[in-house]
Design an enzyme around this catalytic site. Structure first.
Site, PDB file in Angstrom:
ATOM      1  N   HIS A 206       8.248  47.354 -27.343  1.00  0.00           N
ATOM      2  CA  HIS A 206       7.762  45.972 -27.362  1.00  0.00           C
ATOM      3  C   HIS A 206       8.602  45.174 -28.352  1.00  0.00           C
ATOM      4  O   HIS A 206       8.872  45.638 -29.455  1.00  0.00           O
ATOM      5  CB  HIS A 206       6.285  45.936 -27.771  1.00  0.00           C
ATOM      6  CG  HIS A 206       5.628  44.603 -27.610  1.00  0.00           C
ATOM      7  ND1 HIS A 206       5.897  43.541 -28.460  1.00  0.00           N
ATOM      8  CD2 HIS A 206       4.723  44.155 -26.708  1.00  0.00           C
ATOM      9  CE1 HIS A 206       5.170  42.495 -28.076  1.00  0.00           C
ATOM     10  NE2 HIS A 206       4.453  42.842 -27.014  1.00  0.00           N
ATOM     11  N   CYS A 244       8.045  41.199 -23.239  1.00  0.00           N
ATOM     12  CA  CYS A 244       6.936  40.299 -23.571  1.00  0.00           C
ATOM     13  C   CYS A 244       7.453  38.874 -23.632  1.00  0.00           C
ATOM     14  O   CYS A 244       8.196  38.517 -24.558  1.00  0.00           O
ATOM     15  CB  CYS A 244       6.293  40.696 -24.887  1.00  0.00           C
ATOM     16  SG  CYS A 244       4.926  39.614 -25.371  1.00  0.00           S
ATOM     17  N   HIS A 271       4.708  42.058 -20.156  1.00  0.00           N
ATOM     18  CA  HIS A 271       3.662  41.211 -20.726  1.00  0.00           C
ATOM     19  C   HIS A 271       4.033  39.777 -20.370  1.00  0.00           C
ATOM     20  O   HIS A 271       5.116  39.312 -20.736  1.00  0.00           O
ATOM     21  CB  HIS A 271       3.607  41.337 -22.253  1.00  0.00           C
ATOM     22  CG  HIS A 271       3.045  42.623 -22.738  1.00  0.00           C
ATOM     23  ND1 HIS A 271       2.831  42.878 -24.079  1.00  0.00           N
ATOM     24  CD2 HIS A 271       2.619  43.733 -22.076  1.00  0.00           C
ATOM     25  CE1 HIS A 271       2.309  44.089 -24.222  1.00  0.00           C
ATOM     26  NE2 HIS A 271       2.177  44.627 -23.017  1.00  0.00           N
ATOM     27  N   ASP A 316      -0.987  38.650 -20.946  1.00  0.00           N
ATOM     28  CA  ASP A 316      -1.070  38.975 -22.367  1.00  0.00           C
ATOM     29  C   ASP A 316      -2.144  38.106 -23.004  1.00  0.00           C
ATOM     30  O   ASP A 316      -3.070  37.667 -22.335  1.00  0.00           O
ATOM     31  CB  ASP A 316       0.303  38.789 -23.008  1.00  0.00           C
ATOM     32  CG  ASP A 316       0.500  39.676 -24.229  1.00  0.00           C
ATOM     33  OD1 ASP A 316      -0.434  40.404 -24.594  1.00  0.00           O
ATOM     34  OD2 ASP A 316       1.587  39.648 -24.812  1.00  0.00           O
ATOM     35  N   HIS A 317      -2.022  37.823 -24.265  1.00  0.00           N
ATOM     36  CA  HIS A 317      -3.062  37.102 -24.991  1.00  0.00           C
ATOM     37  C   HIS A 317      -3.543  35.877 -24.228  1.00  0.00           C
ATOM     38  O   HIS A 317      -2.753  35.170 -23.614  1.00  0.00           O
ATOM     39  CB  HIS A 317      -2.547  36.634 -26.355  1.00  0.00           C
ATOM     40  CG  HIS A 317      -1.948  37.728 -27.169  1.00  0.00           C
ATOM     41  ND1 HIS A 317      -1.080  37.488 -28.201  1.00  0.00           N
ATOM     42  CD2 HIS A 317      -2.076  39.075 -27.099  1.00  0.00           C
ATOM     43  CE1 HIS A 317      -0.705  38.631 -28.745  1.00  0.00           C
ATOM     44  NE2 HIS A 317      -1.289  39.616 -28.100  1.00  0.00           N
ATOM     45  N   TYR A 330      -8.032  38.337 -26.786  1.00  0.00           N
ATOM     46  CA  TYR A 330      -8.353  39.329 -25.760  1.00  0.00           C
ATOM     47  C   TYR A 330      -9.730  39.132 -25.145  1.00  0.00           C
ATOM     48  O   TYR A 330     -10.482  40.090 -24.946  1.00  0.00           O
ATOM     49  CB  TYR A 330      -8.208  40.742 -26.331  1.00  0.00           C
ATOM     50  CG  TYR A 330      -6.770  41.160 -26.483  1.00  0.00           C
ATOM     51  CD1 TYR A 330      -6.022  41.562 -25.384  1.00  0.00           C
ATOM     52  CD2 TYR A 330      -6.141  41.116 -27.729  1.00  0.00           C
ATOM     53  CE1 TYR A 330      -4.695  41.930 -25.512  1.00  0.00           C
ATOM     54  CE2 TYR A 330      -4.814  41.478 -27.869  1.00  0.00           C
ATOM     55  CZ  TYR A 330      -4.098  41.889 -26.757  1.00  0.00           C
ATOM     56  OH  TYR A 330      -2.787  42.245 -26.888  1.00  0.00           O
TER      57      TYR A 330
END
Length: 362
Positions: A206, A244, A271, A316-317, A330
């Site tokens: 990552h 990501c 991501h 992702d977030h 999350y």
């Protein structure tokens, strides 16, 4: 594109497997044993317990995020070899339940960093926020306190047992250069990648989040050139990338579409999220919708589609919406909205040019 959803485990997540099951197109959970300290081998009975929980909803466990790397490995200390052996044991055990991808990172001490976990946006939602000038002035201990203020839920990358030794960790990293960190990463990969390859697993690093040094600590996985170097350390299909878009997108100079075009055959895990970057370097996480941020999400999805991407992807977030009380970044609602936006882009591309899948692929 195979859609998965991060889940932190029973008793450690406000989102249930039953709720995830209702999101269209989600086929597996992205999981980890968050109660196992970095450096310890994961117990087989606990791995099997998560397998059984997921199987009750017909979810696979193909993607693990993360098997954390012990700091002694990152520091290149003489004590690293037993920790690497434990990591190898974990890889072998994960292969027994069908794991295909292990996401990990090589960031010193801290994982992701934000200065505000609930920055209010104009629409009333809140999101993770990074104030670039503040990070240079804030005491790292104050940042840790702020990140871990919700003690009921683990914060991945900010585990208390690791950060309890913050003073000694900073002392240990004093004088450690980027080149030394690269050397320690190579040592680690040369040990674990052959095992992963034998087990049919892809290691997928990552990027650093944010992709620049903080608190004087080196960060090395920051953009296209560093990803190219990473892949050259050990030339194996099991040495890969978790690309990501949010982490890399915090630096507007990063061309993520170009990265996908160059590295697509070494990206087993994506991501996908958006951020809005301001002129002063601050950034805030937004909805996944392209127009809401600085990252070209539509272009990124198109690049994956054009390159025949058949790997795993997750939203992702997300923002915190509709008074949801959840782990920062999350929650259920915005990530579910994000999935539907990503599927909308993908399905539209499929109408124009269907993806010709390899024979035998799922």
């Amino acid at each position: 594109m195979r859609m998965v959803f991060r889940w932190f485990g029973e008793g450690n997540d406000t989102v249930s497997l039953g709720q995830i099951k209702q999101i269209p197109g989600v086929e597996g959970i992205v999981w980890a044993l968050h109660d196992i300290p970095a450096g310890e081998a994961w117990p087989m009975d606990k791995i099997n317990q998560v397998r059984d929980q997921a199987a009750a909803y017909n979810f696979h466990l193909n993607v693990v995020e993360s098997v954390n790397v012990h700091e002694d490995i990152k520091l290149g200390l003489p004590s690293r070899d037993p920790y690497i052996q434990n990591y190898i044991t974990t890889i072998e055990r994960l292969a027994q339940v069908g794991v295909k991808v292990i996401c990990y990172n090589f960031m010193p001490i801290f994982d992701w960093a934000r200065t505000d976990l609930h920055k209010r946006m104009d629409d009333g939602s809140t999101a993770l926020f990074f104030e670039k000038s503040k990070i240079s002035d804030i005491d790292p201990f104050e940042l840790v306190k702020g990140i871990n203020q919700n003690s009921k839920l683990t914060m991945p990358g900010w585990e208390p047992e690791r950060l309890a030794h913050l003073t000694s960790l900073f002392k240990a990293y004093k004088g450690v250069s980027s080149e030394e960190l690269w050397g320690n990463l190579k040592y680690f990969l040369k040990a674990v990648v052959p095992v992963a390859e034998r087990c049919g697993i892809q290691m997928a690093i990552h990027p650093d989040d944010p992709p620049w040094p903080i608190f004087g600590l080196p960060r090395i996985i920051t953009g296209q050139e560093s990803l190219r170097r990473l892949l050259s350390l050990v030339d194996s299909p099991s040495n890969g990338i978790t690309l990501c878009s949010g982490s890399l997108g915090a630096n507007p100079d990063n061309d993520i579409v170009s990265m996908i075009n160059e590295f697509h055959d070494r990206i087993p895990f994506a991501h996908i999220r958006n951020v809005r970057v301001y002129e002063n370097g601050d950034f805030i996480e937004t909805s996944h919708r392209t127009q809401d941020g600085t990252v070209d999400i539509a272009g990124i999805v198109k690049a994956y589609h054009d390159n025949g991407f058949e790997g795993y992807a997750r939203p992702d977030h997300g923002r915190h919406l509709w008074d949801e009380e959840c782990r920062p970044g999350y929650g259920l609602y915005d990530r579910a909205l994000g999935i539907m936006y990503l599927w909308g882009l993908w399905d539209a591309l499929e109408r124009v040019q269907p993806l010709h899948r390899k024979e035998g692929s799922v």
